[in-house]
Write an enzyme that holds these catalytic residues in place. Structure first.
Site, PDB file in Angstrom:
ATOM      1  N   ASP A  21      38.625  50.641  59.500  1.00 14.20           N
ATOM      2  CA  ASP A  21      38.643  49.454  60.369  1.00 14.20           C
ATOM      3  C   ASP A  21      38.095  49.837  61.748  1.00 14.20           C
ATOM      4  O   ASP A  21      38.608  50.747  62.396  1.00 14.20           O
ATOM      5  CB  ASP A  21      40.095  48.959  60.526  1.00 14.20           C
ATOM      6  CG  ASP A  21      40.239  47.896  61.610  1.00 14.20           C
ATOM      7  OD1 ASP A  21      41.334  47.796  62.200  1.00 14.20           O
ATOM      8  OD2 ASP A  21      39.239  47.186  61.882  1.00 14.20           O
ATOM      9  N   ASP A  25      41.456  44.958  63.668  1.00 12.58           N
ATOM     10  CA  ASP A  25      42.225  43.839  63.072  1.00 12.58           C
ATOM     11  C   ASP A  25      43.093  44.320  61.907  1.00 12.58           C
ATOM     12  O   ASP A  25      43.739  43.517  61.244  1.00 12.58           O
ATOM     13  CB  ASP A  25      41.274  42.710  62.621  1.00 12.58           C
ATOM     14  CG  ASP A  25      40.378  43.126  61.454  1.00 12.58           C
ATOM     15  OD1 ASP A  25      39.646  42.257  60.933  1.00 12.58           O
ATOM     16  OD2 ASP A  25      40.407  44.321  61.067  1.00 12.58           O
ATOM     17  N   ASP A  29      36.111  47.298  57.501  1.00  9.99           N
ATOM     18  CA  ASP A  29      34.954  46.411  57.672  1.00  9.99           C
ATOM     19  C   ASP A  29      33.659  47.167  57.363  1.00  9.99           C
ATOM     20  O   ASP A  29      33.658  48.386  57.190  1.00  9.99           O
ATOM     21  CB  ASP A  29      34.933  45.839  59.094  1.00  9.99           C
ATOM     22  CG  ASP A  29      35.220  46.901  60.152  1.00  9.99           C
ATOM     23  OD1 ASP A  29      36.184  46.731  60.947  1.00  9.99           O
ATOM     24  OD2 ASP A  29      34.523  47.947  60.119  1.00  9.99           O
ATOM     25  N   ASP A  98      29.063  43.704  43.968  1.00 15.29           N
ATOM     26  CA  ASP A  98      29.762  42.991  42.907  1.00 15.29           C
ATOM     27  C   ASP A  98      29.082  41.651  42.656  1.00 15.29           C
ATOM     28  O   ASP A  98      28.698  40.958  43.606  1.00 15.29           O
ATOM     29  CB  ASP A  98      31.206  42.721  43.342  1.00 15.29           C
ATOM     30  CG  ASP A  98      32.193  43.590  42.575  1.00 15.29           C
ATOM     31  OD1 ASP A  98      32.772  44.508  43.166  1.00 15.29           O
ATOM     32  OD2 ASP A  98      32.349  43.343  41.360  1.00 15.29           O
ATOM     33  N   ASP A 194      31.449  41.511  37.404  1.00 14.84           N
ATOM     34  CA  ASP A 194      32.878  41.277  37.239  1.00 14.84           C
ATOM     35  C   ASP A 194      33.172  40.520  35.941  1.00 14.84           C
ATOM     36  O   ASP A 194      32.634  39.432  35.727  1.00 14.84           O
ATOM     37  CB  ASP A 194      33.339  40.434  38.443  1.00 14.84           C
ATOM     38  CG  ASP A 194      34.837  40.392  38.574  1.00 14.84           C
ATOM     39  OD1 ASP A 194      35.447  41.456  38.700  1.00 14.84           O
ATOM     40  OD2 ASP A 194      35.398  39.287  38.536  1.00 14.84           O
ATOM     41  N   GLU A 245      31.565  44.997  33.802  1.00 14.98           N
ATOM     42  CA  GLU A 245      33.002  45.212  33.557  1.00 14.98           C
ATOM     43  C   GLU A 245      33.312  44.437  32.297  1.00 14.98           C
ATOM     44  O   GLU A 245      33.266  43.197  32.298  1.00 14.98           O
ATOM     45  CB  GLU A 245      33.847  44.703  34.720  1.00 14.98           C
ATOM     46  CG  GLU A 245      35.330  44.948  34.489  1.00 14.98           C
ATOM     47  CD  GLU A 245      36.231  44.225  35.455  1.00 14.98           C
ATOM     48  OE1 GLU A 245      35.930  43.078  35.816  1.00 14.98           O
ATOM     49  OE2 GLU A 245      37.253  44.817  35.853  1.00 14.98           O
ATOM     50  N   HIS A 309      39.747  50.002  42.062  1.00 13.31           N
ATOM     51  CA  HIS A 309      40.627  49.190  42.923  1.00 13.31           C
ATOM     52  C   HIS A 309      41.664  48.403  42.117  1.00 13.31           C
ATOM     53  O   HIS A 309      42.546  47.765  42.687  1.00 13.31           O
ATOM     54  CB  HIS A 309      39.772  48.231  43.753  1.00 13.31           C
ATOM     55  CG  HIS A 309      39.045  47.240  42.907  1.00 13.31           C
ATOM     56  ND1 HIS A 309      38.022  47.592  42.044  1.00 13.31           N
ATOM     57  CD2 HIS A 309      39.217  45.919  42.750  1.00 13.31           C
ATOM     58  CE1 HIS A 309      37.592  46.518  41.420  1.00 13.31           C
ATOM     59  NE2 HIS A 309      38.304  45.486  41.814  1.00 13.31           N
ATOM     60  N   ASP A 310      41.509  48.408  40.784  1.00 12.22           N
ATOM     61  CA  ASP A 310      42.465  47.689  39.926  1.00 12.22           C
ATOM     62  C   ASP A 310      43.443  48.617  39.225  1.00 12.22           C
ATOM     63  O   ASP A 310      44.393  48.135  38.588  1.00 12.22           O
ATOM     64  CB  ASP A 310      41.716  46.939  38.806  1.00 12.22           C
ATOM     65  CG  ASP A 310      40.911  45.770  39.323  1.00 12.22           C
ATOM     66  OD1 ASP A 310      39.939  45.407  38.647  1.00 12.22           O
ATOM     67  OD2 ASP A 310      41.239  45.238  40.398  1.00 12.22           O
TER      68      ASP A 310
HETATM   69  O1  TEU Z   1      39.153  42.629  37.169  1.00 13.10           O
HETATM   70  C1  TEU Z   1      39.188  42.143  35.848  1.00 13.10           C
HETATM   71  C2  TEU Z   1      40.565  42.264  35.307  1.00 13.10           C
HETATM   72  O2  TEU Z   1      41.501  42.270  36.028  1.00 13.10           O
HETATM   73  C3  TEU Z   1      40.738  42.359  33.841  1.00 13.10           C
HETATM   74  O3  TEU Z   1      39.486  42.347  33.290  1.00 13.10           O
HETATM   75  C4  TEU Z   1      41.444  43.654  33.486  1.00 13.10           C
HETATM   76  O4  TEU Z   1      42.000  44.155  34.599  1.00 13.10           O
HETATM   77  C5  TEU Z   1      40.414  44.556  32.902  1.00 13.10           C
HETATM   78  O5  TEU Z   1      40.696  44.665  31.593  1.00 13.10           O
HETATM   79  C6  TEU Z   1      40.194  45.780  33.692  1.00 13.10           C
HETATM   80  O6  TEU Z   1      41.404  46.514  33.739  1.00 13.10           O
HETATM   81  C7  TEU Z   1      38.101  42.069  37.950  1.00 13.10           C
HETATM   82  C8  TEU Z   1      38.201  42.669  39.330  1.00 13.10           C
HETATM   83  O7  TEU Z   1      37.984  44.087  39.244  1.00 13.10           O
HETATM   84  C9  TEU Z   1      39.570  42.347  39.875  1.00 13.10           C
HETATM   85  O8  TEU Z   1      39.789  42.996  41.130  1.00 13.10           O
HETATM   86  C10 TEU Z   1      39.672  40.839  40.028  1.00 13.10           C
HETATM   87  O9  TEU Z   1      40.992  40.511  40.430  1.00 13.10           O
HETATM   88  C11 TEU Z   1      39.374  40.130  38.698  1.00 13.10           C
HETATM   89  O10 TEU Z   1      38.227  40.652  38.027  1.00 13.10           O
HETATM   90  C12 TEU Z   1      39.078  38.671  38.945  1.00 13.10           C
HETATM   91  O11 TEU Z   1      37.848  38.570  39.611  1.00 13.10           O
END
Ligand code: TEU
Length: 544
Positions: A21, A25, A29, A98, A194, A245, A309-310
């Site tokens: 950052d 804030d 960024d 993305d 995505d 993805e 990030h997931d």
């Molecule tokens: O994630 C997709 C998602 O959450 C599912 O496809 C599942 O998590 C997958 O099998 C992967 O583990 C994408 C983005 O990476 C996520 O951050 C978003 O929240 C989601 O799509 C919706 O756009």
């Protein structure tokens, strides 16, 4: 096998809101990303994947887009993004962004129009039904939301605020293709797409027979028509790469998306590991690697990652975040960078950052965990037990701020961070890593440098050592290209175990290329030198 720049890439994923950052804030960024490009370049990554920074109400951290061709104010301006792209290219790196086109934000003008009346020109940009079916969304019990104005339900595969686009509408597709060209003409080098296999919905929206009533198949009818059209209308005109993805696919399905003769996408993230393995399972992982290698090698390209990030951080989920944090971080890094396919490094992975256990649900920021927590507590379950059941895989595990140093807020911000910093930042941070020649950072840098200097790591075949192909802890495999043969030996456990590599293998593959432990002293250790593998010991050997 066709050789391309992107097959030789190492991708560094920047979750910009947690990266640095610069305006106080409390949110990262794009200026912060610019300021740290030399750091990423020092690591050796060749491509940066930037998570969404398009205009968004930010219900799902930028994955709910309200204007595809504007930059979210908290991230910066279009000028900042264009400068970031210039600075990335000036350093010889590339930038992919993305592409989130399964859904928009409910604040997107298209949806505001679509929901206003049944005869609005944008009505069919989204999916409306008179009654819901039994589909679950990822973030809530039903994938359908009732809308009073037109007394209809709209589909949202994710949050209520993320209505699904109707890809059977050619006018909508035309607008997406124009938007893609807008970004590609600015010079970006590709897209991470995505949930791209979800674009096609099952005709007639039949009830799901799947567990948890999810509606998604790996290959819904129509999906390859859309992606082939996208390739013909946009992708083929640019020197870029695309990574899809793509959850819920087998290797055979995956090849339909990324087969070199398919003219759709270039590579993919499948989720057989990250969606289904809560903790490390050696044999299961080996089987997944074998099936994807046999299913795709020579015809399509795979991607190798163990967090993003997931998904929670790999040392926490699969390694050992306490006693052997650095050894296991390096061990998994050795695996990811020597398996067939392109490796992705998620910010902080290169210094062995770990997951978190926040004490309260109020410390979590992700819409997914909040919705799930409320859903479960509403069933009468004990709130503390619900929180504990969700913490291990919570997406916020990987979204805590990048840990730059041991100063306040880990040097991430001079404001109040949007999400709490992992309390271990005083020990786990970039400044400490850069001062320690034995750090995880320099080990990643050496691995990436090795990849640039040795094509066998990119284009070599993958052949597990047969004698060890069912060993509970040792993962050993060859990579072979022409007359170059490398052996990778990994102890994927916290135990010191006998080194069961066959004698002839040890005798022919003795030249260490890289390793995460200092070599044992032959004089001091005698025959012991080959007798054991230490906890999370990783070594790569050149074979004669
Ligand atoms: O994630 C997709 C998602 O959450 C599912 O496809 C599942 O998590 C997958 O099998 C992967 O583990 C994408 C983005 O990476 C996520 O951050 C978003 O929240 C989601 O799509 C919706 O756009």
């Amino acid at each position: 096998m066709k050789r391309t720049w992107w097959k030789e890439a190492v991708v560094y994923q920047v979750y910009w809101r947690s990266f640095l950052d610069t305006d106080g804030d409390g949110v990262g960024d794009l200026e912060g990303v610019i300021q740290k490009l030399d750091y990423i370049n020092e690591l050796g990554a060749t491509v940066i994947w930037l998570n969404p920074c398009y205009a968004s109400p930010d219900v799902d951290n930028g994955y709910d887009i309200s204007d595809y061709q504007a930059v979210m104010a908290k991230a910066g301006t279009m000028e900042t993004l264009e400068r970031l792209l210039q600075e990335v290219h000036r350093r010889g790196m590339r930038l992919i962004m993305d592409l989130v086109v399964n859904h928009t934000s409910d604040q997107h003008p298209w949806f505001i129009e679509s929901r206003s009346s049944k005869d609005n020109p944008y009505r069919d940009y989204y999916i409306w039904q008179s009654k819901p079916n039994n589909w679950r969304s990822y973030f809530s019990p039903s994938a359908w939301e009732y809308d009073e104005t037109t007394e209809s339900y709209y589909l949202h595969s994710f949050a209520v605020q993320q209505p699904d686009l109707n890809w059977s509408n050619p006018a909508m597709r035309d607008e997406i293709y124009a938007m893609m060209r807008f970004w590609l003409d600015k010079g970006i080098d590709g897209f991470r797409m995505d949930v791209i296999n979800l674009l096609a919905k099952q005709a007639g929206f039949p009830d799901s027979e799947f567990p948890e009533n999810i509606s998604y198949l790996g290959n819904n009818p129509g999906i390859h028509d859309y992606l082939h059209e996208m390739h013909e209308r946009v992708l083929k005109d640019y020197d870029i790469f695309t990574v899809g993805e793509i959850p819920f696919v087998t290797p055979e399905d995956g090849l339909l998306y990324v087969g070199e003769e398919r003219d759709e996408l270039d590579t993919l993230f499948h989720f057989e590991v990250c969606d289904y393995m809560e903790h490390w399972e050696m044999q299961r992982f080996r089987d997944i690697q074998r099936r994807w290698y046999e299913g795709m090698w020579g015809r399509g390209w795979n991607s190798q990652f163990l967090n993003n990030h997931d998904h929670t951080r790999l040392v926490t989920r699969f390694g050992n975040e306490t006693i052997y944090r650095t050894e296991s971080a390096k061990c998994f890094a050795t695996m990811l960078h020597t398996l067939p396919g392109m490796p992705y490094v998620y910010q902080g992975e290169e210094i062995g950052m770990t997951g978190v256990r926040f004490a309260s649900i109020d410390d979590y920021e992700d819409v997914a965990i909040h919705n799930k927590y409320q859903e479960e507590v509403a069933k009468g379950r004990n709130p503390r037990e619900v929180l504990e059941s969700l913490q291990h895989l919570a997406r916020d595990n990987s979204r805590t701020p990048m840990q730059w140093n041991a100063l306040e807020h880990a040097g991430f911000t001079e404001g109040t961070p949007w999400i709490k910093v992992n309390p271990n930042y005083t020990e786990v941070n970039v400044a400490a890593a850069l001062m320690d020649q034995d750090s995880v950072f320099y080990y990643y840098r050496d691995l990436i440098r090795l990849r640039k200097e040795n094509e066998v790591m990119v284009y070599g075949s993958y052949d597990p050592v047969p004698e060890l192909d069912e060993h509970p802890y040792i993962y050993a495999y060859y990579r072979v290209l022409d007359d170059e043969k490398w052996l990778v030996v990994l102890n994927m456990s916290e135990y010191t175990i006998p080194n069961e590599l066959p004698e002839d293998v040890r005798n022919t593959c003795g030249e260490r290329v890289i390793a995460n432990y200092a070599e044992l002293d032959p004089a001091a250790e005698g025959e012991l030198i080959d007798a054991v593998l230490r906890p999370y010991e990783a070594a790569v050997y050149r074979c004669s």
